[in-house]
Design a protein around this motif. Structure first.
Motif, mmCIF file in Angstrom:
data_model
loop_
_atom_site.group_PDB
_atom_site.id
_atom_site.type_symbol
_atom_site.label_atom_id
_atom_site.label_comp_id
_atom_site.label_asym_id
_atom_site.label_seq_id
_atom_site.Cartn_x
_atom_site.Cartn_y
_atom_site.Cartn_z
ATOM 1 N N TYR A 72 0.895 -0.963 -0.198
ATOM 2 C CA TYR A 72 -0.046 0.064 0.086
ATOM 3 C C TYR A 72 0.896 1.146 0.101
ATOM 4 C CZ TYR A 72 -3.465 3.414 1.274
ATOM 5 O OH TYR A 72 -4.341 4.619 1.386
ATOM 6 N N GLY A 73 1.736 1.199 0.845
ATOM 7 C CA GLY A 73 2.785 2.598 0.872
ATOM 8 C C GLY A 73 3.601 2.660 -0.496
ATOM 9 N N ALA A 74 4.118 1.491 -1.079
ATOM 10 C CA ALA A 74 4.661 1.777 -2.351
ATOM 11 C C ALA A 74 3.613 2.310 -3.613
ATOM 12 C CB ALA A 74 5.235 0.298 -2.859
ATOM 13 N N GLY A 75 2.342 1.604 -3.446
ATOM 14 C CA GLY A 75 1.418 2.106 -4.267
ATOM 15 C C GLY A 75 1.299 3.712 -4.004
ATOM 16 N N ASN A 76 1.240 4.205 -3.023
ATOM 17 C CA ASN A 76 1.002 5.392 -2.736
ATOM 18 C C ASN A 76 2.222 6.445 -3.359
ATOM 19 O OD1 ASN A 76 -1.442 5.178 -1.424
ATOM 20 N ND2 ASN A 76 -0.545 5.286 0.647
ATOM 21 N N ILE A 77 3.175 5.676 -3.314
ATOM 22 C CA ILE A 77 4.378 6.633 -3.834
ATOM 23 C C ILE A 77 4.270 6.557 -5.344
ATOM 24 C CG2 ILE A 77 7.108 6.406 -4.221
ATOM 25 C CD1 ILE A 77 7.272 5.590 -1.303
ATOM 26 N N SER A 78 3.702 5.394 -6.010
ATOM 27 C CA SER A 78 3.799 5.449 -7.432
ATOM 28 C C SER A 78 2.566 6.439 -7.873
ATOM 29 C CB SER A 78 3.380 3.823 -7.774
ATOM 30 O OG SER A 78 4.370 3.121 -7.617
ATOM 31 N N TYR A 79 1.669 6.193 -7.054
ATOM 32 C CA TYR A 79 0.408 7.290 -7.509
ATOM 33 C C TYR A 79 0.837 8.633 -7.483
ATOM 34 C CZ TYR A 79 -4.226 9.410 -7.508
ATOM 35 O OH TYR A 79 -5.219 10.363 -7.875
ATOM 36 N N ASN A 80 1.400 9.151 -6.658
ATOM 37 C CA ASN A 80 2.075 10.565 -6.251
ATOM 38 C C ASN A 80 2.961 10.880 -7.353
ATOM 39 O OD1 ASN A 80 0.546 11.071 -4.036
ATOM 40 N ND2 ASN A 80 2.282 10.404 -2.489
ATOM 41 N N ALA A 81 3.633 9.793 -7.981
ATOM 42 C CA ALA A 81 4.490 10.002 -9.156
ATOM 43 C C ALA A 81 3.868 9.966 -10.189
ATOM 44 C CB ALA A 81 5.729 8.899 -9.118
ATOM 45 N N GLU A 82 2.376 9.767 -10.371
ATOM 46 C CA GLU A 82 1.375 9.660 -11.661
ATOM 47 C C GLU A 82 1.787 8.607 -12.555
ATOM 48 O OE1 GLU A 82 1.423 13.430 -13.994
ATOM 49 O OE2 GLU A 82 0.978 14.588 -12.032
ATOM 50 N N GLU A 83 2.390 7.358 -11.564
ATOM 51 C CA GLU A 83 2.615 6.084 -12.295
ATOM 52 C C GLU A 83 1.410 5.201 -12.079
ATOM 53 O OE1 GLU A 83 6.273 4.952 -10.515
ATOM 54 O OE2 GLU A 83 7.435 6.121 -12.059
ATOM 55 N N TYR A 84 0.228 5.502 -12.458
ATOM 56 C CA TYR A 84 -1.277 5.035 -11.966
ATOM 57 C C TYR A 84 -1.254 3.518 -12.358
ATOM 58 C CZ TYR A 84 -2.043 9.939 -11.912
ATOM 59 O OH TYR A 84 -1.945 11.384 -11.767
ATOM 60 N N ASP A 85 -0.759 2.887 -13.322
ATOM 61 C CA ASP A 85 -0.702 1.328 -13.517
ATOM 62 C C ASP A 85 -0.022 0.759 -12.658
ATOM 63 O OD1 ASP A 85 -2.440 1.809 -15.666
ATOM 64 O OD2 ASP A 85 -0.670 1.672 -17.256
ATOM 65 N N LYS A 86 1.212 1.239 -12.255
ATOM 66 C CA LYS A 86 1.978 0.770 -11.171
ATOM 67 C C LYS A 86 1.545 0.649 -9.931
ATOM 68 C CE LYS A 86 6.900 0.957 -9.789
ATOM 69 N NZ LYS A 86 8.036 1.536 -9.912
ATOM 70 N N ALA A 87 0.998 1.880 -9.736
ATOM 71 C CA ALA A 87 0.196 2.067 -8.272
ATOM 72 C C ALA A 87 -0.940 0.961 -8.032
ATOM 73 C CB ALA A 87 -0.203 3.421 -8.244
ATOM 74 N N ARG A 88 -1.736 0.924 -9.163
ATOM 75 C CA ARG A 88 -2.819 -0.101 -9.053
ATOM 76 C C ARG A 88 -2.173 -1.344 -8.716
ATOM 77 N NH1 ARG A 88 -5.082 0.041 -14.295
ATOM 78 N NH2 ARG A 88 -5.682 2.077 -13.652
ATOM 79 N N GLN A 89 -1.451 -1.923 -9.511
ATOM 80 C CA GLN A 89 -0.734 -3.021 -9.320
ATOM 81 C C GLN A 89 -0.374 -3.297 -7.736
ATOM 82 O OE1 GLN A 89 -0.281 -5.862 -11.616
ATOM 83 N NE2 GLN A 89 -0.378 -6.949 -9.486
ATOM 84 N N MET A 90 0.265 -2.413 -7.204
ATOM 85 C CA MET A 90 0.828 -2.305 -5.689
ATOM 86 C C MET A 90 -0.488 -2.314 -4.880
ATOM 87 S SD MET A 90 4.102 -2.378 -5.563
ATOM 88 C CE MET A 90 4.009 -3.615 -6.968
ATOM 89 N N HIS A 95 -4.370 -5.912 -1.666
ATOM 90 C CA HIS A 95 -5.651 -6.558 -1.400
ATOM 91 C C HIS A 95 -5.414 -7.915 -1.450
ATOM 92 C CE1 HIS A 95 -9.952 -7.455 -2.763
ATOM 93 N NE2 HIS A 95 -9.911 -6.819 -1.585
ATOM 94 N N LYS A 96 -4.859 -8.467 -2.264
ATOM 95 C CA LYS A 96 -4.446 -9.960 -2.356
ATOM 96 C C LYS A 96 -3.822 -10.540 -1.093
ATOM 97 C CE LYS A 96 -3.740 -10.450 -7.248
ATOM 98 N NZ LYS A 96 -2.897 -10.675 -8.400
ATOM 99 N N ALA A 97 -2.880 -9.373 -0.354
ATOM 100 C CA ALA A 97 -2.354 -10.103 0.987
ATOM 101 C C ALA A 97 -3.247 -9.814 2.127
ATOM 102 C CB ALA A 97 -0.976 -9.109 0.976
ATOM 103 N N ALA A 102 -11.478 1.029 3.258
ATOM 104 C CA ALA A 102 -11.973 1.963 2.509
ATOM 105 C C ALA A 102 -10.945 2.801 1.743
ATOM 106 C CB ALA A 102 -12.962 2.956 3.214
ATOM 107 N N SER A 103 -9.685 2.891 2.608
ATOM 108 C CA SER A 103 -8.739 3.854 1.852
ATOM 109 C C SER A 103 -8.169 3.072 0.537
ATOM 110 C CB SER A 103 -7.452 3.901 3.090
ATOM 111 O OG SER A 103 -8.105 4.906 3.714
ATOM 112 N N LEU A 104 -7.769 1.811 0.774
ATOM 113 C CA LEU A 104 -7.440 0.876 -0.348
ATOM 114 C C LEU A 104 -8.214 0.989 -1.630
ATOM 115 C CD1 LEU A 104 -5.277 -1.076 -1.393
ATOM 116 C CD2 LEU A 104 -6.888 -3.027 -0.634
ATOM 117 N N HIS A 105 -9.667 0.864 -1.394
ATOM 118 C CA HIS A 105 -10.515 0.844 -2.545
ATOM 119 C C HIS A 105 -10.579 2.278 -3.018
ATOM 120 C CE1 HIS A 105 -11.552 -3.135 -2.059
ATOM 121 N NE2 HIS A 105 -12.007 -3.145 -0.882
#
Length: 219
Positions: A72-90, A95-97, A102-105
């Motif tokens: 989740y933390g890594a996803g937020n970093i990717s989102y802030n860098a506008e790397e949306y596909d990478k963020a979504r994967q994180m 979620h799989k883990a 609410a925050s994750l969704h």
């Protein structure tokens, strides 16, 4: 209360240097403590050091590949860098883990929204609201997705709830005004645009919307 718990308390109280000291102690005592690395990464991310934060998340995941908070933390970093596909994967990895809140969704929904995959975003924001119906921003984007999928009346209901929860939400007022205008409720639309401008005087879309609505009323 161990070092990790003390560090979390220190973070909540804004004592970041103390938190880092405690986390260093936790890592020295137990180098295989994934939680300490995650908390360390969270502090670095908050302090504007995303690359260092990612290195701590990576270390946590090497220790525990199911550390959802690290994904989740890594996803937020990717989102802030506008790397949306990478963020979504994180976020999907989180979620799989086992992370399901609410925050994750909400954040997953934002990645879809940013890449204009509106139906997927709609489903995520709906799930976020199922987890926490008081999440005003999730409701705003849910309303936006409804509008973009031509469910205008449903969108107006949701945006109406947003402005009840947050009377200063300029974008919600503006988009509610657009919905009212599409329904030929010109006076109501003008009121909404006025509220948007009141909340944000330089809201150009609302200013233009109000001018158009006033022209329609004069006609």
């Amino acid at each position: 209360m161990d070092e990790n718990e003390q560090a979390v308390k220190a973070i909540a109280e804004g004592e970041l240097e103390k938190a880092l000291e405690l986390l260093n102690q936790a890592i020295e005592k137990n180098p295989d403590d994934a939680t300490a690395y995650i908390n360390f990464g969270n502090i670095l991310a908050e302090a504007g050091e995303p690359e260092r934060a990612l290195s701590f998340y990576d270390r946590a995941l090497k220790i525990d590949p199911q550390a959802a908070a690290a994904y989740y933390g890594a996803g937020n970093i990717s989102y802030n860098a506008e790397e949306y596909d990478k963020a979504r994967q994180m976020y999907q990895n989180a979620h799989k883990a086992g992370l399901d809140d609410a925050s994750l969704h909400y954040m997953t929904g934002l990645t879809y929204y940013q890449t204009e995959e509106v139906p997927h975003a709609l489903a995520c924001f709906q799930r976020a609201l199922e987890c926490d119906e008081t999440d005003t921003e999730a409701r705003f984007y849910y309303g936006m997705c409804l509008a973009q999928t031509e469910q205008v009346e449903e969108a107006a209901v949701e945006l109406g709830r947003v402005v009840k929860e947050d009377e200063t939400h300029a974008d919600a007022w503006y988009n509610l005004g657009v919905a009212r205008l599409m329904n030929d409720e010109v006076d109501s639309a003008i009121t909404c645009f006025d509220k948007a401008v009141e909340a944000q005087p330089d809201h150009m879309l609302a200013l233009n919307g109000r001018e158009q609505a006033e022209n329609l009323r004069e006609e």
